[in-house]
Each structure stands twice: as C-alpha cells, then as structure tokens.
Design an enzyme around this catalytic site. Structure first.
Site, mmCIF file in Angstrom:
data_model
loop_
_atom_site.group_PDB
_atom_site.id
_atom_site.type_symbol
_atom_site.label_atom_id
_atom_site.label_comp_id
_atom_site.label_asym_id
_atom_site.label_seq_id
_atom_site.Cartn_x
_atom_site.Cartn_y
_atom_site.Cartn_z
ATOM 1 C CE LYS A 155 93.361 9.627 66.412
ATOM 2 N NZ LYS A 155 94.163 9.583 67.643
ATOM 3 C CG ASP B 222 100.162 18.169 67.733
ATOM 4 O OD1 ASP B 222 101.392 18.253 67.896
ATOM 5 O OD2 ASP B 222 99.628 17.306 67.013
ATOM 6 N N GLY C 36 92.374 17.090 61.558
ATOM 7 C CA GLY C 36 92.376 16.812 60.123
ATOM 8 C C GLY C 36 91.405 15.712 59.735
ATOM 9 N NE ARG C 37 93.628 10.597 61.892
ATOM 10 C CZ ARG C 37 94.180 9.432 62.080
ATOM 11 N NH1 ARG C 37 93.731 8.388 61.427
ATOM 12 N NH2 ARG C 37 95.188 9.312 62.898
ATOM 13 N NE ARG D 118 90.420 11.473 71.411
ATOM 14 C CZ ARG D 118 91.568 11.743 70.782
ATOM 15 N NH1 ARG D 118 92.447 10.794 70.554
ATOM 16 N NH2 ARG D 118 91.813 12.954 70.358
ATOM 17 C CG ASP E 191 95.925 12.597 69.729
ATOM 18 O OD1 ASP E 191 94.743 12.205 69.829
ATOM 19 O OD2 ASP E 191 96.240 13.644 69.143
ATOM 20 N N GLY F 231 95.373 21.060 63.740
ATOM 21 C CA GLY F 231 93.916 20.938 63.896
ATOM 22 C C GLY F 231 93.423 19.540 63.589
ATOM 23 N N GLY G 187 91.712 11.879 55.771
ATOM 24 C CA GLY G 187 90.618 12.008 56.733
ATOM 25 C C GLY G 187 90.176 10.695 57.338
ATOM 26 N NE ARG H 7 93.971 18.346 70.341
ATOM 27 C CZ ARG H 7 94.099 17.063 70.001
ATOM 28 N NH1 ARG H 7 95.287 16.528 69.934
ATOM 29 N NH2 ARG H 7 93.041 16.343 69.718
#
Ligand code: AMP
Ligand code: MG
Length: 502
Positions: free
Chosen positions: A109, A248, A88-89, A172, A258, A86, A122, A179
């Site tokens: 992000k 992911d 996380g940050r 972004r 990513d 998930g 984070g 995903r």
C-alpha cells in the site's frame, strides 16, 4: 538466504479483475519496522527480507519477470455506489503458501499510482502506514481476525498532504484481498463466467466446505455472513470502531481490513464516531452490526445470478456464450428468498456471537449465553456504561480485578446488578478469572497515545512507537510503565478525531 516463491492464482483465475502493473520506482527504501515473528511464522526468510534486496522487494522493486497486479473492485462508500474503485495506490505482489499450507497475499500500500488511482497521487504517508501496522498488530494480539503488517518501508520521498510528509509503503499480509466490492465489480461486468470464477476462487480459498453444499454459491454467501457476524461481534467486545465500513473495505475471508480512520472506544457509547468524514454517524460504534448486514445484502445481490441454479451456478443450462456481457435475468423468487434467509441468519449468528463474547467478558457460566437473564445482564451493564460514560476497556478489566465499583458513580443500581451477576457466575473461580483475563484486555491502542507515537515517527523518532508495540502485542498482561495505554485520555483532552487523509 532467498526471495520467497510467489504465485498469482487470483490473476490466473479471474484475469478480468485486475491489471498487471508495476510499483513506482523507489531509489532508497529504508526499513522502518519489520515483524520478524510474523515473517518466521509465515515461512518467509526474515533475515533475507532485512537485506537491501529484501527491502527493495518490500518496496515493490522486483524484476520485470515477476508480475504484480492492481486489483479491481467497486464499492458502496457511505451508501453511494462507485462502479470502479480498485487498488489506486496498492499492488498485489503475490501469493505464497505458509508451512501450515495456508495461502496468503503479500500486498503493498503506497506503491504509486495505478490505473485505478483516479485523482489520487498513489502515495501513502509514514503516519497512516505505521498506524495500520500498529492497530492491525494490536487487533491480532486481541485475537481478532485481521490482515497483518509485515513491514513499513520509508520511500525517502516527500509527499504532499495538508503539509509535506515523509512517504512510506506498507507490506501487508492477508488471507486474500477479496472484498464485497470485488463481487460487486465482477457482477457489474454482466458475465456469468467471471462471476462464477471469482466465487469458485473465493470458495477454494476461504470457505471450501461450501463446495459440498447443494447450492455452493448460497453456501458461500452464508459462510461470509457467518465469518463477518463473528468478526463484528469481536469488534464490539473490544470497542473497536472501523470507521469506514464501505463495501470495498469488507473482506470475504472475515478478516478486518483497511485501517483508516479507525479508533477504540474510551467512554462506552453506541453513537461514538471519531472519523472526520462520518458526518451522519453511519459507521458509529453501535451501527456496525447493521452496516455489516447492509454490506452483506450488497454481496447477496452480486451473487444472486449464481444462486438457486444448482452446483454449477447455471453453467450447463443455457449453452450460450457466457463471455458476452448481458443484463442479468430477473432472479428466481426462490433465490431471493434464500438470500434473504442468509441475511436473517446473519442477525441470529451475530446475536449469538456477541453474547458469547459478552458472557466471557462478564465471567458468566459457559453455556449460559442464551439465558435471558444473561442477556438482560449484558444490556443493563451496557446501558449503565453509556449513561455514566464509563471507559469500556477499563470497566471490563476492573470487573475481572473486582474493582469495577470504583468506576461507577451511581453505586446502588450497580450493586443490584452485581448481585444478579453473582448468581450467574461460573462457580470455578480460577477458570472464570482466566477466561475473563483473556477476554478483557488491559491495553488497547488508545487514540491519543497512537496519535502521539505517530506524530513522533513522522518527525523521524520511532522510539515512542517501538515502546508501545510490545505492550499492544501482549494486551492481556499488565506491565509496569504502560499506564497510558490502560486508561482513557486525561480529562480535558479534546474529542479525538481521525482522518481518512492517508
Ligand atoms: P479507502 O477507503 O481508504 O480504503 O480507499 C478508497 C479508494 O481510494 C481505494 O480505491 C483506494 O485505492 C483509493 N485511494 C485512497 N488513497 C489514494 C491515493 N493517495 N492515491 C490513489 N488512490 C487512493
Ligand atoms: Mg479500502
């Protein structure tokens, strides 16, 4: 001047797959880079986004009445399964529809810890966020489907990595953040209603023609496989190595996502690996098509409970309460067979897409992609590049310019290859040259140049970053003063290493 209007259809359609969450407070956000053209293309108010209120929004500082979400997903990381990853940050700020009617996510992000942060802080550092900005913009300019970068905002905070670094948030834009791992997470809940709602959301957003198929969920799987096959074929053409193709980090839309330890080939080498954590070479350049197929197998497994059960994915079969989690029944043999067929189809689609990419790079006649002679032409030249460690980007561009022979040591076999190629060339010289020029960039984000400009940016000097950005935005046009982006790192430069340390 106004704030854009945002929606949250993902949270509404599949509330089980995210958590309402707020960005960490940022007292003094400062705009480091901002893509005015992208904002305008997307129908966002660029002038407003540059105002203090706009920059606060880009740092996630939005009113309480504006809901934002951390998305849940699972994922196979280097082959081993993590049931809960998930955001996380990261945070989904919202979705908006552009003037062409396309829906996009605006996502942050580096916006602080979330319930999915596990041990992470984070945060994100300026360097890696600018890196994603630069490389995603370069990829887009190369014509490769990708998430886009709207802005990088400095948080004014110092974050701890190997050393103290300035913090940043990347804003972004993606056609969604669904995903393979989102489906894995949904399937792990054991609830057919959630899995179906996610698949329906994905069909509506990305692959609407799947809705018309006899088996929409199988058609969804097929559409994702096709999109990914085409995407990875494009990566291979420009020598892009994603570096962390975990499930992911693989989208349902077929966009690259990513940008962590990614890098571009210099010397052509199927075994090329740049990431410090990829010890086994799992995500090496030449492994990417096979890994994409492996990841798609995981997507197929997640979708299996919906496949082969008619247009409603078994909705009206049982009459049971689907919202009670339960173990999945044994999948029907026909469903497994159909899903396996999609994976076999991936290999074929990839192969065709790859040869289409390569045929354009080599300048052979259109329509000749399937000619066995073209195929040998491709495999022979790639073997030559590997053997002689020739720079991938430079070689193909030199082929366009007619100067490739200068890059080759062993000229005799190369002359034979050039002979064979000339028999297969597109006879329309002007069309051929135009096509080759548009398939063979002059400029790619050279690893050592990227490191240099990010190093300067981390020290507060954005000028080198701003220098390279325009050249990377027009990578097919040679300009004066950008020789460093057109050739490999000088001899003696140590092997480039990328870090996940983000
Ligand atoms: P990645 O492979 O970089 O895309 O990230 C893998 C997972 O780690 C995702 O769930 C991220 O949200 C999470 N993550 C990475 N860095 C951090 C961080 N500094 N704080 C919290 N979570 C993080
Ligand atoms: Mg990720």
């Amino acid at each position: 001047m106004s704030a854009p209007t945002f929606e949250q259809t993902y949270a509404a359609d599949v509330p089980e797959l995210s958590t309402a969450w707020r960005a960490a407070v940022v007292e003094e956000p400062s705009l480091l880079v901002f893509d005015d053209d992208l904002a305008t293309e997307l129908g966002l108010d660029a002038a407003w986004l540059r105002t203090p209120d706009g920059v606060r929004m880009l740092a996630g500082q939005v009113p309480e009445s504006w809901p934002t979400y951390a998305q849940a997903y699972a994922g196979h990381q280097f082959g081993s399964y993590s049931p809960v990853l998930g955001d996380g940050r990261a945070l989904l700020l919202g979705e908006f529809v552009d003037p062409a009617g396309r829906r996009h996510d605006l996502h942050l992000k580096g916006s602080g810890r979330t319930p999915y942060a596990r041990g992470g802080d984070g945060n994100a550092a300026v360097g890696p966020m600018l890196r994603e900005y630069l490389v995603s913009e370069a990829m887009d300019a190369l014509g490769i489907p990708t998430t886009r970068s709207l802005a990088v905002v400095g948080t004014g905070r110092t974050i701890m990595r190997e050393r103290p670094l300035p913090g940043a948030i990347l804003a972004r834009v993606a056609s969604s953040h669904l995903r393979v791992g989102t489906f894995q997470y949904a399937a792990s809940l054991g609830r057919l209603d959630v899995l179906r709602a996610l698949a329906d959301h994905a069909i509506d957003r990305h692959h609407p023609t799947a809705r018309e198929a006899d088996d929409p969920y199988l058609a969804l799987f097929e559409a994702v496989a096709t999109a990914q096959a085409r995407l990875v074929a494009r990566w291979m053409g420009v020598g892009f190595i994603h570096g962390v193709m975990n499930t992911d980090n693989m989208t349902i839309s077929g966009e690259t996502i990513d940008y962590g330890p990614c890098a571009f080939l210099d010397a052509h080498d199927p075994r090329a690996v740049f990431s410090s954590i990829d010890h086994g070479g799992r995500y090496a350049y030449g492994n990417q098509p096979g890994i994409a197929q492996w990841n798609l197998a995981r997507l197929g497994e997640a979708l299996l409970p919906l496949i082969g059960r008619g247009p409603g994915g078994g909705e009206d079969e049982s009459g049971e309460d689907e919202s009670t989690p339960r173990p999945w029944p044994e999948p029907a043999e026909a469903a497994v067979e159909a899903a396996t067929g999609v994976l076999a189809g991936f290999a074929e689609t990839y192969d065709a897409a790859f040869h289409e990419v390569m045929a354009a790079k080599l300048g052979v006649r259109t329509g000749a992609e399937d000619d066995p002679e073209v195929r040998t032409l491709v495999s022979d030249v790639l073997a030559l590049l590997t053997r002689e460690r020739i720079d991938h980007t430079q070689f193909f561009r030199a082929l366009t310019d007619g100067s490739a022979r200068e890059l080759v040591d062993d000229a005799a076999p190369f002359d034979v290859w050039l002979e064979r190629r000339s028999a297969l060339l597109d006879p329309d010289t002007a069309a051929r040259e135009a096509r080759m020029n548009a398939a063979n960039p002059v400029y790619i984000p050279r690893n050592h140049v990227v490191e240099d400009v990010l190093g300067a940016a981390t020290e507060g000097d954005l000028a080198p970053f701003m220098r390279v950005l325009p050249a990377l935005r027009t990578p097919f046009t040679r300009r004066d003063g950008f020789e460093d982006l057109a050739r490999p790192a000088p001899a003696g430069t140590p092997q480039h290493i990328t870090y996940c340390g983000t």
